[in-house]
Design a protein around this motif. Structure first.
Motif, PDB file in Angstrom:
ATOM      1  N   ASN A 151      23.021  18.652 -49.533  1.00 38.39           N
ATOM      2  CA  ASN A 151      22.326  17.601 -50.244  1.00 38.39           C
ATOM      3  C   ASN A 151      21.839  18.159 -51.581  1.00 38.39           C
ATOM      4  O   ASN A 151      21.087  19.131 -51.566  1.00 38.39           O
ATOM      5  CB  ASN A 151      21.137  17.189 -49.357  1.00 38.39           C
ATOM      6  CG  ASN A 151      20.381  16.017 -49.881  1.00 38.39           C
ATOM      7  OD1 ASN A 151      20.785  15.356 -50.824  1.00 38.39           O
ATOM      8  ND2 ASN A 151      19.242  15.766 -49.280  1.00 38.39           N
ATOM      9  N   PRO A 152      22.183  17.596 -52.699  1.00 37.93           N
ATOM     10  CA  PRO A 152      22.951  16.362 -52.923  1.00 37.93           C
ATOM     11  C   PRO A 152      24.394  16.597 -53.373  1.00 37.93           C
ATOM     12  O   PRO A 152      25.063  15.631 -53.714  1.00 37.93           O
ATOM     13  CB  PRO A 152      22.161  15.722 -54.081  1.00 37.93           C
ATOM     14  CG  PRO A 152      21.720  16.898 -54.898  1.00 37.93           C
ATOM     15  CD  PRO A 152      21.526  18.043 -53.932  1.00 37.93           C
ATOM     16  N   LEU A 153      24.883  17.844 -53.370  1.00 34.44           N
ATOM     17  CA  LEU A 153      26.203  18.088 -53.960  1.00 34.44           C
ATOM     18  C   LEU A 153      27.330  18.143 -52.929  1.00 34.44           C
ATOM     19  O   LEU A 153      28.468  18.481 -53.268  1.00 34.44           O
ATOM     20  CB  LEU A 153      26.168  19.372 -54.816  1.00 34.44           C
ATOM     21  CG  LEU A 153      25.341  19.213 -56.106  1.00 34.44           C
ATOM     22  CD1 LEU A 153      25.236  20.526 -56.842  1.00 34.44           C
ATOM     23  CD2 LEU A 153      25.949  18.145 -57.021  1.00 34.44           C
ATOM     24  N   LEU A 154      27.008  17.825 -51.665  1.00 38.29           N
ATOM     25  CA  LEU A 154      28.037  17.692 -50.633  1.00 38.29           C
ATOM     26  C   LEU A 154      28.897  18.945 -50.491  1.00 38.29           C
ATOM     27  O   LEU A 154      30.114  18.875 -50.322  1.00 38.29           O
ATOM     28  CB  LEU A 154      28.927  16.455 -50.915  1.00 38.29           C
ATOM     29  CG  LEU A 154      28.336  15.050 -50.771  1.00 38.29           C
ATOM     30  CD1 LEU A 154      27.764  14.800 -49.393  1.00 38.29           C
ATOM     31  CD2 LEU A 154      27.380  14.648 -51.852  1.00 38.29           C
ATOM     32  N   LYS A 155      28.234  20.093 -50.619  1.00 37.69           N
ATOM     33  CA  LYS A 155      28.954  21.350 -50.412  1.00 37.69           C
ATOM     34  C   LYS A 155      29.190  21.555 -48.922  1.00 37.69           C
ATOM     35  O   LYS A 155      28.359  21.172 -48.091  1.00 37.69           O
ATOM     36  CB  LYS A 155      28.149  22.531 -50.981  1.00 37.69           C
ATOM     37  CG  LYS A 155      28.406  22.729 -52.472  1.00 37.69           C
ATOM     38  CD  LYS A 155      27.410  23.656 -53.106  1.00 37.69           C
ATOM     39  CE  LYS A 155      27.586  25.098 -52.749  1.00 37.69           C
ATOM     40  NZ  LYS A 155      26.634  25.958 -53.524  1.00 37.69           N
TER      41      LYS A 155
END
Ligand code: PLP
Length: 383
Positions: A151-155
Motif C-alpha cells: 500500500n499504495p504502490l502494489l508492490k
C-alpha cells in the motif's frame, strides 16, 4: 470445498438452535453461570461467561475467518489496527521484528511510536528483496510482518520465498491480507503463521463497519493471540460482528465485479496523456506480477496512478463526481484516496518520497458502479 462455497457455508452461517440462516446478534455482555454451581461439587462449564472473553456472534465470525484462511483459530477486533496491535502484543520488550517498508501507514505509525516506546525494535526493509530480509535478521528477531500487494504502490512480495527465510530463522510470519481477502489469497497456504485483516475494507464491504480480524495457523499460537485479545480487550461488538459476517457472504460477487472494473480503469489510465504511471498487479509488466499470480487468484480492486503534475492530481480529486475523495477502500462505492495527506500522512515526507509515494499519487478502490460511467467521470476529472 472451493473458497466461493466456503464464503456461504461455514461456521458462521446457520444458528444451531433455531436453524436461522443468519447468525443471531447476541447483544449480551454476561452469561448466567448458575448451572456451574452444583451441590455435588461437579462443575459444568458454560462456553460463554463474559463477552470480552467470548460472545456467540463474534465467535461465529471468528470461526468463519479461520475457515476461510485455512487456519486453526480466528479472532475479531474492534478495528484492523486493534488486530495488528494485539498480534504485536504477543512479543516482548527487547524483541525485534522486520516489516515491509511500505506497509499501511497506521501500522508504520504504531510500530514506530507506541511499540518502540515499549521496547519492541523494528527494521523496515524492501521485502520484495529477499537479501534485505536476510540481512535484517538479528539474534533477537522474532517476526516478519508483510503486506502484499503493498500500500499504495502494489508492490509484490513472494510469500513462499519470504516465509521460507522466516521459518529457517525461527520467526513468526505475519501478513496483512486486507487488499486480497481470503477469496483471492490465502497466505497460510504459503507459509504464514498469522494472517491479519482490516475487515473495515473488502470483508465488511459496505463502508459501514470498522473491524479487524486475525487468524493463527496453529492452536498454540492462537492461544497467545487470545491472551492479548482477552487481556487487552479490543474486541469486536456483536452487532459489528454480524455486519462483518453479512459482508463476507457477498464478497465473491462484489470482488469479481470490482476487480474487473479495476483492470479496465487501470488499462484506460495507462494510455491517458496526463498519466505518468499506473500501479496494478493485473497489468502486464507490473513488477512481481509472476509472483503475485502464483500466490493469488486475482489482482484485486485497488490500483494507484501518478499524474504528470501535482496540480493534475489535486484537480482530479476535486473534480471527480463518482469517486469519493476519502480514506478507506473495499466498499461498494469507488474511492479515490490521496496517500500523502491520508493513509501515509504520518510517514515523514523524505521517507515517503523515497518509497515513491509522491504528491501526484492517487489510489483508487474500484466500487460497483458501471465502469463506463466511472471512466467517463475520470475523463472529465482529468481533462
Ligand atoms: C485500513 C487498513 C488497516 C487498518 O485497519 P482499520 O480497520 O482502519 O483499523 C490495516 N491494514 C491495511 C492494509 C488497511 O488498508
Amino acid at each position: 470445498m472451493n473458497i466461493g462455497t466456503l464464503l456461504i457455508h461455514n461456521a458462521g452461517t446457520a444458528d444451531a438452535t433455531t436453524g436461522a440462516l443468519s447468525t443471531p446478534i447476541f447483544q449480551a455482555s454476561t452469561f448466567d453461570q448458575g448451572v456451574s454451581f452444583r451441590e455435588d461439587g461437579r462443575t459444568v462449564e458454560r462456553e460463554f461467561d463474559y463477552a470480552r472473553s467470548g460472545n456467540p456472534t463474534r465467535k461465529a465470525l471468528e470461526q468463519t475467518i479461520a475457515a476461510l484462511e485455512g487456519g486453526a483459530s480466528g479472532f475479531a477486533f474492534s478495528s484492523g489496527i486493534a488486530a495488528i496491535s494485539s498480534v504485536l502484543g504477543i512479543f516482548a520488550a527487547g524483541d525485534h521484528i522486520i516489516t515491509a517498508e511500505d506497509i499501511y501507514g497506521g501500522s508504520y505509525r504504531i510500530i514506530n511510536t507506541f511499540f518502540k516506546r515499549w521496547g519492541l525494535e523494528s527494521t523496515a526493509v524492501d521485502a520484495s528483496n529477499l537479501d534485505e530480509i536476510k540481512k535484517a535478521i538479528k539474534p533477537n528477531t522474532k517476526a516478519l510482518f508483510l503486506e502484499t500487494p503493498s500500500n499504495p504502490l502494489l508492490k509484490i512480495t513472494d510469500l513462499h520465498a519470504a516465509f521460507a527465510v522466516a521459518r529457517e530463522a525461527g520467526l513468526v510470519s505475519i501478513v496483512d491480507n486486507t487488499f486480497m481477502t481470503p477469496y483471492l489469497q490465502r497466505p497460510i497456504e504459503h507459509g504464514a503463521d498469522i494472517v491479519i485483516h482490516s475487515a473495515t475494507k473488502f470483508l465488511g464491504g459496505h463502508s459501514d463497519v470498522l473491524a479487524g480480524l486475525a487468524v493463527a495457523n496453529a492452536e498454540a499460537l492462537g492461544r497467545e493471540v487470545y491472551r492479548v485479545q482477552n487481556g487487552f480487550g479490543a474486541v469486536l461488538a456483536p452487532w459489528d460482528s454480524w455486519l462483518t459476517l453479512r459482508g463476507i457472504k457477498t464478497l465473491k460477487a462484489r470482488l469479481a465485479i470490482q476487480q474487473k472494473t479495476a483492470l479496465a480503469v487501470a488499462q484506460w489510465l495507462q494510455q491517458h496523456k496526463r498519466v505518468e504511471a499506473v500501479y496494478y498487479p493485473g497489468l502486464e509488466g507490473h513488477p512481481g506480477k509472476e509472483a503475485h499470480d502464483a500466490q493469488a487468484s486475482g489482482a484485486g480492486a485497488v490500483l494507484s496512478f501518478k499524474t504528470k503534475t501535482t496540480e493534475q492530481a489535486l484537480r482530479f480529486l476535486g473534480k471527480t463526481r463518482l469517486a469519493a475523495a476519502a480514506v478507506s477502500l473495499g466498499g461498494v462505492e469507488t474511492i479515490a484516496s490521496y496517500p500523502v495527506r491520508m493513509s501515509h500522512a504520518s510517514i515523514p515526507k523524505q521517507e515517503r518520497e523515497r518509497l515513491g509515494v509522491t504528491d501526484a499519487l492517487i489510489r483508487i478502490s474500484a466500487g460497483l458502479e458501471d465502469v463506463e460511467d466511472l471512466i467517463a467521470d475520470f475523463e472529465e476529472a482529468l481533462a
